[in-house]
Design a protein around this motif. Structure first.
Motif, short mmCIF file in Angstrom:
data_model
loop_
_atom_site.label_atom_id
_atom_site.label_comp_id
_atom_site.label_asym_id
_atom_site.label_seq_id
_atom_site.Cartn_x
_atom_site.Cartn_y
_atom_site.Cartn_z
N TYR A 1 0.82 -1.22 0.00
CA TYR A 1 0.00 0.00 0.00
C TYR A 1 0.85 1.27 0.00
N ARG B 1 -4.16 11.36 7.15
CA ARG B 1 -4.34 10.27 6.18
C ARG B 1 -2.98 9.69 5.78
N LEU C 1 0.47 6.71 -3.01
CA LEU C 1 -0.73 7.55 -2.90
C LEU C 1 -2.01 6.79 -3.31
N ASP C 2 -2.98 6.74 -2.41
CA ASP C 2 -4.34 6.23 -2.71
C ASP C 2 -4.36 4.82 -3.27
N LYS D 1 -8.13 -0.12 -1.60
CA LYS D 1 -9.45 0.00 -2.20
C LYS D 1 -10.53 0.22 -1.12
N THR E 1 -3.35 7.86 2.15
CA THR E 1 -4.71 7.55 1.71
C THR E 1 -5.71 7.95 2.78
N SER E 2 -6.83 8.51 2.34
CA SER E 2 -7.86 8.88 3.34
C SER E 2 -8.44 7.63 4.01
N GLN E 3 -8.15 6.46 3.45
CA GLN E 3 -8.64 5.20 4.05
C GLN E 3 -8.02 4.93 5.42
#
Ligand SMILES: NC(=O)c1ccc[n+]([C@@H]2O[C@H](COP(=O)([O-])OP(=O)(O)OC[C@H]3O[C@@H](n4cnc5c(N)ncnc54)[C@H](O)[C@@H]3O)[C@@H](O)[C@H]2O)c1
Ligand SMILES: CCCCCCO
Ligand SMILES: [Fe+2]
Ligand SMILES: [Zn+2]
Length: 382
Positions: free
Chosen positions: A119, A147, A122-123, A126, A164-166
């Motif tokens: 991971y 993030r 960036l982003d 999923k 990532t905002s995740q």
């Protein structure tokens, strides 16, 4: 072009924040949380305090207290095993940036599977991570609201940035009572990390009116309160103001990102395991001297926010005054003077510079450098 502003939806800050956060946590309906922390926070009784508070409202907890400063891939894998063995439905991080980042890695793998290095960048993920509640005890990295997740790959000796905002926590807690026990050196290092976040976000090419407002207020609160918090850790006004300052600086860099100070500091952290805030503090004046030709007016604004009277200064003079104010604060809170004191080796500088230019934080620096220039900045900080 539009800008996006990322922060957790709920953020409880100030006196009694920990106990005031419990009804929010209870409202999510979770059954069993994994508390991700480190040995010091467990031995100090803070982990048990959190466990007891949640137990009183019917939430069970398990504890992983193996987080290293500069958390590693192994930490994430070890914590994930405990989460799975106890069938936890949410994660609680308790500590400074290291437990927060370790918890983000664990929560991310719990829902996305694979290895944490899958991971990097960036982003990439999923799916959102398992819900994370972040209880912060340093002031600070602001990892409890960001993030970003920084995990050290102990094999490659580099810090991986997972952006990532995740990995954004659903709730952050900043209770100054949990910060009062920070020793002077840690208070100084984390406070200078927060100042670096404010300065780098303010000169970033991705700054916005929202991040500017956060960064300038953070710089003011830090310059007004960090010396007191270092000198008298039990001064709860200074501790509370530093909690707000680091959070504001976090809101700024979470959305404007950072620059060469962090890109270079990450290499020192990954290569030598050096404390993040100290690396930033030593590098900050040197990088801003390098950046000044591109952002003198912005540095003058920071000087004013730090209490310098810039009325009769032009931008170049204002930038110099800003760098002088940063150096003075660093000295007053006893930050080591240079990288030599941190045992950084001159022969490592070419590798450190190459990797710094690849770091995600380098992208938003206001001046674009090359290998020789970044090596020169490292050398100037020796
Ligand atoms: N994800 C992000 O947005 C982000 C931002 C900046 C830095 N970071 C990461 O954060 C890490 C550094 O975090 P940090 O500077 O908060 O330190 P830390 O979490 O590494 O903690 C350092 C030491 O201080 C101790 N400690 C923590 N709180 C304490 C307290 N209240 N009283 C006494 N001791 C306490 C810890 O037990 C540990 O031994 C680095 O790995 C850095 O890469 C992440
Ligand atoms: C890409 C931004 C990473 C932020 C981590 C701060 O240490
Ligand atoms: Fe960082
Ligand atoms: Zn930082």
């Amino acid at each position: 072009m539009s800008t996006t502003f990322f922060i957790p939806s709920v953020n409880v800050i100030g006196e009694n924040a920990l106990s005031d956060a419990v009804p929010h946590i209870q409202g999510y309906g979770f059954k069993h949380g994994l508390i991700v922390t480190d040995i010091f926070m467990n031995k100090s009784g803070a982990a048990q305090q959190v466990s007891d508070l949640l137990g009183k409202v019917g939430i069970k907890t398990s504890i992983y207290d193996g987080t290293n400063p500069n958390p590693t891939v192994t930490n994430v894998n070890d914590g994930l095993k405990i989460l799975k063995a106890n069938n936890c439905d949410f994660v609680i991080s308790l500590g400074g940036g290291s437990p927060h980042d370790c918890a983000k890695g664990i929560a991310l793998l719990a829902t996305n599977g694979g290895e944490i290095k899958d991971y990097e960048g960036l982003d990439v993920p999923k799916k959102p991570q398992l819900p994370l509640v972040s209880i912060n005890t340093t002031a600070g990295t602001a990892s409890e609201i960001t993030r970003f997740c920084i995990i050290t790959d102990e094999v490659r000796h580099i810090k991986m940035a997972i952006v990532t905002s995740q990995v954004t926590p659903i709730l952050s807690v900043n209770d100054p009572a949990l910060m009062a026990g920070m020793p002077a050196g840690l208070t100084a290092a984390t406070g200078m990390d927060a100042l670096t976040h404010a300065v780098e976000a303010y000169v970033s090419i991705a700054a916005s009116p929202i991040t500017d407002a956060c960064a300038l207020k953070a710089a003011t609160l830090i310059s007004e309160n960090l010396r007191t918090a270092v000198k008298d850790g039990k001064n709860m006004v200074a501790r509370e103001n530093m909690a707000y300052a680091q959070l504001l600086a976090g809101m700024a860099f979470n959305n404007a990102s950072l620059g060469y100070v962090h890109a270079m500091a990450h290499q020192l952290g990954g290569f030598y395991g050096l404390p993040h805030g100290v690396c930033n503090a030593v590098l900050l004046p040197h990088v801003e001297e390098y950046n000044a030709p591109k952002c003198a007016g912005r540095l003058k604004d920071i000087a004013a926010a730090m209490g310098v009277n810039v009325d009769n200064m032009n931008d170049e003079e204002g930038a110099k005054a800003c760098i002088a104010a940063i150096r003075a604060l660093s000295k007053d809170v006893n930050i080591p003077a240079n990288l030599t004191e941190l045992k950084v080796k001159a022969e490592d500088i070419p590798t450190l510079a190459t990797n710094a230019l690849k770091d995600a934080c380098a992208v938003t620096n206001p001046r674009v450098g090359n290998q020789a220039e970044v090596e020169a900045i490292f050398k100037s900080a020796m």
